[in-house]
Design an enzyme around this catalytic site. Sequence first.
Site, PDB file in Angstrom:
ATOM      1  N   PRO A  14       0.842  -1.318   0.113  1.00 24.30           N
ATOM      2  CA  PRO A  14      -0.094   0.028   0.020  1.00 24.30           C
ATOM      3  C   PRO A  14       0.723   1.157  -0.066  1.00 24.30           C
ATOM      4  O   PRO A  14       1.769   1.170   0.783  1.00 24.30           O
ATOM      5  CB  PRO A  14      -0.864  -0.137   1.374  1.00 24.30           C
ATOM      6  CG  PRO A  14      -0.569  -1.487   1.786  1.00 24.30           C
ATOM      7  CD  PRO A  14       0.643  -1.820   1.200  1.00 24.30           C
ATOM      8  N   GLU A  15       0.437   2.108  -0.774  1.00 16.02           N
ATOM      9  CA  GLU A  15       1.074   3.432  -0.880  1.00 16.02           C
ATOM     10  C   GLU A  15       0.069   4.721  -0.517  1.00 16.02           C
ATOM     11  O   GLU A  15      -1.107   4.302  -0.184  1.00 16.02           O
ATOM     12  CB  GLU A  15       1.466   3.471  -2.339  1.00 16.02           C
ATOM     13  CG  GLU A  15       2.909   2.335  -2.789  1.00 16.02           C
ATOM     14  CD  GLU A  15       3.454   2.707  -4.178  1.00 16.02           C
ATOM     15  OE1 GLU A  15       3.573   3.799  -4.458  1.00 16.02           O
ATOM     16  OE2 GLU A  15       3.886   1.793  -4.587  1.00 16.02           O
ATOM     17  N   LYS A  63       2.150   7.355   4.132  1.00 12.43           N
ATOM     18  CA  LYS A  63       1.491   6.007   4.296  1.00 12.43           C
ATOM     19  C   LYS A  63       0.789   5.539   5.583  1.00 12.43           C
ATOM     20  O   LYS A  63       0.435   4.302   5.688  1.00 12.43           O
ATOM     21  CB  LYS A  63       2.289   4.775   3.690  1.00 12.43           C
ATOM     22  CG  LYS A  63       3.040   5.145   2.275  1.00 12.43           C
ATOM     23  CD  LYS A  63       3.917   4.310   1.911  1.00 12.43           C
ATOM     24  CE  LYS A  63       5.119   4.631   0.886  1.00 12.43           C
ATOM     25  NZ  LYS A  63       5.984   3.550   0.736  1.00 12.43           N
ATOM     26  N   HIS A  76      -4.999 -14.059   9.517  1.00 15.02           N
ATOM     27  CA  HIS A  76      -3.861 -13.155   9.884  1.00 15.02           C
ATOM     28  C   HIS A  76      -4.221 -11.779  10.749  1.00 15.02           C
ATOM     29  O   HIS A  76      -3.542 -10.922  10.603  1.00 15.02           O
ATOM     30  CB  HIS A  76      -3.195 -12.692   8.489  1.00 15.02           C
ATOM     31  CG  HIS A  76      -2.671 -13.970   7.533  1.00 15.02           C
ATOM     32  ND1 HIS A  76      -1.847 -14.658   8.107  1.00 15.02           N
ATOM     33  CD2 HIS A  76      -3.063 -14.286   6.485  1.00 15.02           C
ATOM     34  CE1 HIS A  76      -1.719 -15.575   7.167  1.00 15.02           C
ATOM     35  NE2 HIS A  76      -2.350 -15.359   6.083  1.00 15.02           N
ATOM     36  N   ARG A 102       2.511 -10.796   6.563  1.00 11.98           N
ATOM     37  CA  ARG A 102       3.685 -10.638   6.862  1.00 11.98           C
ATOM     38  C   ARG A 102       4.147 -10.341   8.021  1.00 11.98           C
ATOM     39  O   ARG A 102       5.245 -10.166   8.461  1.00 11.98           O
ATOM     40  CB  ARG A 102       4.713 -10.083   5.584  1.00 11.98           C
ATOM     41  CG  ARG A 102       4.191 -10.840   4.400  1.00 11.98           C
ATOM     42  CD  ARG A 102       5.187 -11.889   4.098  1.00 11.98           C
ATOM     43  NE  ARG A 102       6.550 -11.488   4.229  1.00 11.98           N
ATOM     44  CZ  ARG A 102       7.357 -11.022   3.089  1.00 11.98           C
ATOM     45  NH1 ARG A 102       6.781 -11.267   1.980  1.00 11.98           N
ATOM     46  NH2 ARG A 102       8.751 -10.814   3.294  1.00 11.98           N
ATOM     47  N   ARG A 135      21.498  16.411  -4.424  1.00  7.35           N
ATOM     48  CA  ARG A 135      21.314  15.082  -4.300  1.00  7.35           C
ATOM     49  C   ARG A 135      22.017  14.266  -5.560  1.00  7.35           C
ATOM     50  O   ARG A 135      21.519  14.500  -6.538  1.00  7.35           O
ATOM     51  CB  ARG A 135      19.690  14.505  -4.049  1.00  7.35           C
ATOM     52  CG  ARG A 135      19.244  15.115  -2.787  1.00  7.35           C
ATOM     53  CD  ARG A 135      19.169  14.425  -1.378  1.00  7.35           C
ATOM     54  NE  ARG A 135      18.613  14.999  -0.398  1.00  7.35           N
ATOM     55  CZ  ARG A 135      17.550  14.792  -0.170  1.00  7.35           C
ATOM     56  NH1 ARG A 135      16.908  13.579  -0.230  1.00  7.35           N
ATOM     57  NH2 ARG A 135      16.946  15.247   1.073  1.00  7.35           N
ATOM     58  N   ARG A 152      15.267  -2.499  -5.836  1.00  6.85           N
ATOM     59  CA  ARG A 152      13.924  -2.314  -6.219  1.00  6.85           C
ATOM     60  C   ARG A 152      13.414  -2.545  -7.615  1.00  6.85           C
ATOM     61  O   ARG A 152      14.380  -1.785  -8.616  1.00  6.85           O
ATOM     62  CB  ARG A 152      13.003  -1.041  -5.723  1.00  6.85           C
ATOM     63  CG  ARG A 152      13.179  -0.680  -4.090  1.00  6.85           C
ATOM     64  CD  ARG A 152      12.778  -1.788  -3.179  1.00  6.85           C
ATOM     65  NE  ARG A 152      11.407  -1.890  -3.432  1.00  6.85           N
ATOM     66  CZ  ARG A 152      10.532  -1.051  -2.756  1.00  6.85           C
ATOM     67  NH1 ARG A 152      10.813  -0.197  -2.003  1.00  6.85           N
ATOM     68  NH2 ARG A 152       9.212  -1.340  -2.956  1.00  6.85           N
TER      69      ARG A 152
END
Length: 312
Positions: free
Chosen positions: A2-3, A59, A117, A136, A178, A287
């Site tokens: 989820p974002e 989030k 869960h 998880r 950066r 990623r």
Amino acid sequence: VPELPEVETIRRQLEPEVAGRTIVGVEVLDERWTRPLPPAAVEDAVAGRRIEAVERRGKYLVLRLDGGWALAMHLRMTGNLLLRGPEGGPEGHVADLMEVDRLGAPRLYESSAQLRHLRARLDLDDGSELLFTDARRFGHAVALRGPEIDAYFASRLGLEPLGEELTAEALCRIAAGRTAPLKSFLLNQTGIAGIGNIYADEALFRAGLHPLSPAGSMRMEHCEALREAIVDALEVALLMGGSSIDDYRDARGERGTMQDEFLVHTREGEDCPRCGQVIRRIVVGGRSTYFCPGCQTRLRRRPRPRAKGARR
Ligand SMILES: [Zn+2]
């Protein structure tokens, strides 16, 4: 995973249903959910409190409670927050009974393997329940009070991308100097909050920027394009109820549909919808990263700007 769009979808579903309700009972079934604090720390802080608002920061989903308390929850990889409506309620509460059907509550209990869960349960005063499930077990919760709330988020989260604070100027400012790749820059929650692997890829594609471009190499026009791309990628996802490429379900236990609308994410080997070249997958900072080599420009690293007044 989820974002922002997924958490915001849950927030928008929960707010009208639970704001104003009182939490009459709390049961934490997994001590990992609250650690490093014991479950009792959260249970004692939250039980008996009224939910004043349902908010989101990055989030995090945040229940604002009376007495200056807040319960901040993070879904991490596989967390879900499900609302199970009141089963019956007193006679005459027809509205409550209809709510059960609208939220699909019976289905949640009868067929959802997710309840295996179940990590925590909040009982509300109308008989409904908020269920935190997590296969998880990386999801967590923390109870905060007063000035702790802002301090907690200030140390973890940067600009909210859908607020007015994310301007092209602000984006250029936090990117300045950066050397990290743009993909990693977008995933760093202390810069911009709420973007994860999916929407970083989608935003960079929309902006026409290569994910390996050093963040500090953006000029103002790139920051403008990226800001607009971030907002567009997140807003489209919100319209679609978020993405369900793995465990994500909304507060009603239903899947989002954004995964059918991805422009590049998970589209390795397919044709770019903009230029027709083949979409590639690379790994950036561990990623999976999807992009089009044809129309996403790789910016060169810029020398650090000289002191003010030295130019022109
Ligand atoms: Zn392309």
